[in-house]
Write a protein that holds these residues in place. Structure first.
Motif, mmCIF file in Angstrom:
data_model
loop_
_atom_site.group_PDB
_atom_site.id
_atom_site.type_symbol
_atom_site.label_atom_id
_atom_site.label_comp_id
_atom_site.label_asym_id
_atom_site.label_seq_id
_atom_site.Cartn_x
_atom_site.Cartn_y
_atom_site.Cartn_z
ATOM 1 N N HIS A 1 31.186 45.652 48.382
ATOM 2 C CA HIS A 1 31.660 45.275 47.050
ATOM 3 C C HIS A 1 32.704 46.249 46.516
ATOM 4 O O HIS A 1 33.677 45.849 45.873
ATOM 5 C CB HIS A 1 30.482 45.203 46.070
ATOM 6 N N GLY A 2 32.501 47.554 46.786
ATOM 7 C CA GLY A 2 33.435 48.545 46.269
ATOM 8 C C GLY A 2 34.832 48.356 46.825
ATOM 9 O O GLY A 2 35.822 48.399 46.086
ATOM 10 N N LEU A 3 34.932 48.140 48.128
ATOM 11 C CA LEU A 3 36.232 47.928 48.759
ATOM 12 C C LEU A 3 36.841 46.605 48.308
ATOM 13 O O LEU A 3 38.047 46.524 48.039
ATOM 14 C CB LEU A 3 36.087 47.953 50.279
ATOM 15 N N PHE A 4 36.015 45.557 48.225
ATOM 16 C CA PHE A 4 36.514 44.263 47.757
ATOM 17 C C PHE A 4 37.093 44.406 46.348
ATOM 18 O O PHE A 4 38.161 43.851 46.043
ATOM 19 C CB PHE A 4 35.390 43.228 47.762
ATOM 20 N N LYS A 5 36.406 45.147 45.502
ATOM 21 C CA LYS A 5 36.844 45.326 44.119
ATOM 22 C C LYS A 5 38.245 45.949 44.059
ATOM 23 O O LYS A 5 39.108 45.492 43.298
ATOM 24 C CB LYS A 5 35.834 46.216 43.390
ATOM 25 N N ILE A 6 38.475 46.973 44.872
ATOM 26 C CA ILE A 6 39.779 47.651 44.879
ATOM 27 C C ILE A 6 40.879 46.710 45.373
ATOM 28 O O ILE A 6 41.948 46.587 44.751
ATOM 29 C CB ILE A 6 39.712 48.911 45.770
ATOM 30 N N LEU A 7 40.622 46.030 46.495
ATOM 31 C CA LEU A 7 41.645 45.153 47.081
ATOM 32 C C LEU A 7 41.875 43.906 46.237
ATOM 33 O O LEU A 7 42.995 43.390 46.165
ATOM 34 C CB LEU A 7 41.239 44.775 48.505
ATOM 35 N N ASN A 8 40.832 43.428 45.577
ATOM 36 C CA ASN A 8 40.980 42.252 44.717
ATOM 37 C C ASN A 8 41.874 42.578 43.523
ATOM 38 O O ASN A 8 42.715 41.769 43.121
ATOM 39 C CB ASN A 8 39.614 41.770 44.240
ATOM 40 N N LYS A 9 41.711 43.754 42.977
ATOM 41 C CA LYS A 9 42.574 44.150 41.852
ATOM 42 C C LYS A 9 44.022 44.294 42.318
ATOM 43 O O LYS A 9 44.957 43.929 41.585
ATOM 44 C CB LYS A 9 42.074 45.456 41.239
ATOM 45 N N ARG A 10 44.208 44.791 43.529
ATOM 46 C CA ARG A 10 45.563 44.904 44.081
ATOM 47 C C ARG A 10 46.181 43.516 44.237
ATOM 48 O O ARG A 10 47.338 43.294 43.867
ATOM 49 C CB ARG A 10 45.521 45.617 45.425
ATOM 50 N N ASN A 11 45.421 42.561 44.788
ATOM 51 C CA ASN A 11 45.914 41.187 44.920
ATOM 52 C C ASN A 11 46.293 40.608 43.561
ATOM 53 O O ASN A 11 47.331 39.955 43.407
ATOM 54 C CB ASN A 11 44.846 40.299 45.561
ATOM 55 N N SER A 12 45.434 40.838 42.584
ATOM 56 C CA SER A 12 45.677 40.299 41.241
ATOM 57 C C SER A 12 46.940 40.897 40.623
ATOM 58 O O SER A 12 47.710 40.197 39.948
ATOM 59 C CB SER A 12 44.461 40.579 40.349
ATOM 60 N N LYS A 13 47.178 42.177 40.873
ATOM 61 C CA LYS A 13 48.376 42.832 40.332
ATOM 62 C C LYS A 13 49.645 42.245 40.954
ATOM 63 O O LYS A 13 50.645 42.004 40.261
ATOM 64 C CB LYS A 13 48.298 44.339 40.591
ATOM 65 N N ILE A 14 49.601 41.998 42.267
ATOM 66 C CA ILE A 14 50.733 41.374 42.963
ATOM 67 C C ILE A 14 50.990 39.979 42.410
ATOM 68 O O ILE A 14 52.135 39.593 42.124
ATOM 69 C CB ILE A 14 50.448 41.312 44.479
ATOM 70 N N LEU B 1 49.230 31.776 26.127
ATOM 71 C CA LEU B 1 47.832 31.416 26.291
ATOM 72 C C LEU B 1 47.618 31.221 27.789
ATOM 73 O O LEU B 1 48.420 30.568 28.451
ATOM 74 C CB LEU B 1 47.498 30.114 25.561
ATOM 75 N N VAL B 2 46.549 31.784 28.330
ATOM 76 C CA VAL B 2 46.222 31.603 29.745
ATOM 77 C C VAL B 2 45.049 30.649 29.870
ATOM 78 O O VAL B 2 44.035 30.800 29.187
ATOM 79 C CB VAL B 2 45.900 32.942 30.435
ATOM 80 N N PHE B 3 45.211 29.665 30.747
ATOM 81 C CA PHE B 3 44.138 28.719 31.075
ATOM 82 C C PHE B 3 43.849 28.871 32.556
ATOM 83 O O PHE B 3 44.698 28.583 33.402
ATOM 84 C CB PHE B 3 44.572 27.281 30.761
ATOM 85 N N ASN B 4 42.651 29.343 32.882
ATOM 86 C CA ASN B 4 42.290 29.649 34.263
ATOM 87 C C ASN B 4 41.257 28.642 34.761
ATOM 88 O O ASN B 4 40.112 28.629 34.310
ATOM 89 C CB ASN B 4 41.723 31.073 34.344
ATOM 90 N N ASP B 5 41.675 27.816 35.717
ATOM 91 C CA ASP B 5 40.785 26.832 36.314
ATOM 92 C C ASP B 5 40.044 27.461 37.503
ATOM 93 O O ASP B 5 40.478 27.347 38.650
ATOM 94 C CB ASP B 5 41.592 25.605 36.766
ATOM 95 N N SER B 6 38.950 28.163 37.207
ATOM 96 C CA SER B 6 37.977 28.615 38.214
ATOM 97 C C SER B 6 38.490 29.646 39.211
ATOM 98 O O SER B 6 37.825 29.899 40.219
ATOM 99 C CB SER B 6 37.422 27.413 38.990
ATOM 100 N N SER B 7 39.645 30.240 38.976
ATOM 101 C CA SER B 7 40.147 31.276 39.887
ATOM 102 C C SER B 7 39.472 32.602 39.533
ATOM 103 O O SER B 7 40.031 33.440 38.818
ATOM 104 C CB SER B 7 41.666 31.404 39.795
ATOM 105 N N MET B 8 38.257 32.769 40.040
ATOM 106 C CA MET B 8 37.446 33.911 39.598
ATOM 107 C C MET B 8 37.879 35.235 40.218
ATOM 108 O O MET B 8 37.718 36.289 39.604
ATOM 109 C CB MET B 8 35.972 33.637 39.878
ATOM 110 N N PHE B 9 38.450 35.213 41.421
ATOM 111 C CA PHE B 9 38.842 36.464 42.074
ATOM 112 C C PHE B 9 40.195 36.951 41.543
ATOM 113 O O PHE B 9 40.281 38.002 40.921
ATOM 114 C CB PHE B 9 38.886 36.293 43.592
ATOM 115 N N LEU B 10 41.250 36.178 41.788
ATOM 116 C CA LEU B 10 42.575 36.573 41.309
ATOM 117 C C LEU B 10 42.644 36.602 39.790
ATOM 118 O O LEU B 10 43.428 37.355 39.206
ATOM 119 C CB LEU B 10 43.634 35.610 41.858
ATOM 120 N N GLY B 11 41.829 35.784 39.133
ATOM 121 C CA GLY B 11 41.882 35.710 37.677
ATOM 122 C C GLY B 11 41.149 36.805 36.956
ATOM 123 O O GLY B 11 41.287 36.958 35.734
#
Length: 397
Positions: A96-109, A127-137
């Motif tokens: 989870h720790g590594l996923f958390k770091i890389l997921n934030k990097r993906n989201s920033k990109i 206004l942001v409307f997010n349809d279920s994109s839980m990782f990148l969102g």
């Protein structure tokens, strides 16, 4: 009503998806009174490796290489963004720790590509409307700094294996971060309320114009001429993940004076099922979407014999609206999502209920009931759905 605003829509389905999409319909409705940027999910490394030769991926590569513009005007007030950057495929990572770091990097990109498009379009105070994109969102609120952030739930994704590994931990976090959580079923609304007091049921939009037969102009296909009545029918993908094979077999064997008509492509379980051995079960095959109203018209009673599992229990069944739009007596398995239909649909809790309620649905049919079903289905428009979303956003401000 929300008007004259800039709305960024992100989700898990691209604009060029080949099937219908709630998110696309909502974006189109938003764009009637607002400027809308619909953002496709970014290309990820695993998809590139798996589907490199497809035109869909080749187009994204051309955009990535600067050979095509990734910002496309769909129509007035609506743009579609193909992100030019590629993200890493990280869902397989068990830590989870590594996923958390890389997921934030993906989201920033991902967020940088969105901000570039916003700058080009002059989007402000979004206004942001997010349809279920839980990782990148998860981190878009901090990276995009929107005036309002809405999270939309329409499937129980954390029960789907791909999303479950990290989603059971991450989705509650994004729900807590959202200003508003909007849902198309009471089950998801209750789940949202566990983490955010601003979780609202907004229902579901559906375009039922194709199923309008009030002029009695739709013709029943000739295949029905050789099928004994009464007919209990279903249209849609025939898959054991959603439909109860045991129930269908039980009904066919118990009600030999009824015909079961199934219209749609079959998965392997259906192709190998005992239903093909029964004389009163008719598989009519896959049909073009434009033909489906004709087949529904051929039913005496329409059904949704849903198997109840973590994946289906909260799903909004759009086909019910289509059945009702044609005024058909309709029989379905009782689930949380079906509660809102209970005045117009016969809801079964068991195989035996199906036997009893099918006959009851047939016997109680009347012109008054037909009119009530049609009116109810017509109320589930995308316009009304988006009005409810707007109200939820304003309540949460």
């Amino acid at each position: 009503m929300i008007k004259d605003r800039d709305i960024v829509v992100v989700g898990i389905q691209a604009w060029d998806i080949e099937i219908g999409s709630n998110c696309k319909n909502i974006a189109l409705e938003f764009s009637k009174h607002n400027r809308v940027l619909y953002v496709n999910p970014p290309l990820d490394r695993a998809t590139l490796k798996r589907e490199r030769e497809s035109e869909r991926i080749q187009k994204r590569l051309r955009i990535k290489n600067g050979e095509e513009n990734g910002l496309v005007e769909v129509e007035s007030n609506l743009w579609n963004l193909y992100p030019k950057s590629m993200t890493e495929s990280i869902n397989w990572i068990p830590f989870h720790g590594l996923f958390k770091i890389l997921n934030k990097r993906n989201s920033k990109i991902f967020a940088k590509d969105i901000k570039d498009a916003m700058h080009e379009l002059g989007f402000k105070d979004i206004l942001v409307f997010n349809d279920s994109s839980m990782f990148l969102g998860l981190h878009l609120r901090e990276f995009l700094n929107p005036e309002s952030y809405t999270y939309y739930m329409r499937d129980y994704l954390i029960k789907v294996p791909y999303w479950q590994k990290h989603g059971e931990r991450i989705e509650p976090q994004i729900i807590k971060k959202a200003d508003a959580v909007v849902n198309n079923s009471t089950l998801y609304t209750e789940y949202g309320l566990e983490h955010n007091p601003n979780s609202y049921m907004v229902g579901q939009g559906c375009d039922v114009s194709l199923f309008n037969d009030e002029e009695d102009a739709i013709e029943i296909p000739k295949e029905f001429e050789s099928i004994p009545r009464p007919v209990l029918g279903y249209v849609g993908y025939l898959t054991s993940m959603r439909l109860d094979l045991e129930l269908l077999e039980h009904f066919a064997k118990s009600k030999k004076d009824w015909s079961i008509v199934l219209v749609g492509p079959e998965d392997e379980d259906f192709r190998n099922s005992k239903l093909h051995e029964l004389d009163n079960v008719y598989f009519l095959g896959s049909k073009d979407a434009s033909q489906l109203p004709s087949y529904v018209k051929g039913f005496d009673v329409a059904m949704n014999p849903q198997v109840v599992n973590d994946w289906t229990i909260g799903n909004y069944p759009r086909k019910i609206d289509e059945y009702l739009a044609m005024g058909k007596p309709t029989l379905a398995t009782r689930t949380k999502a079906m509660e809102m239909f209970q005045e117009h649909v016969y809801l079964a809790d068991s195989n035996e209920d199906y036997l009893e309620l099918a006959q009851k649905a047939l016997d109680e049919n009347s012109e008054e009931r037909v009119r009530a079903r049609i009116a109810f289905a017509k109320s589930h428009t995308w316009e009304n759905n988006v009005k409810a979303i707007y109200e939820a956003i304003k309540k949460s401000a």
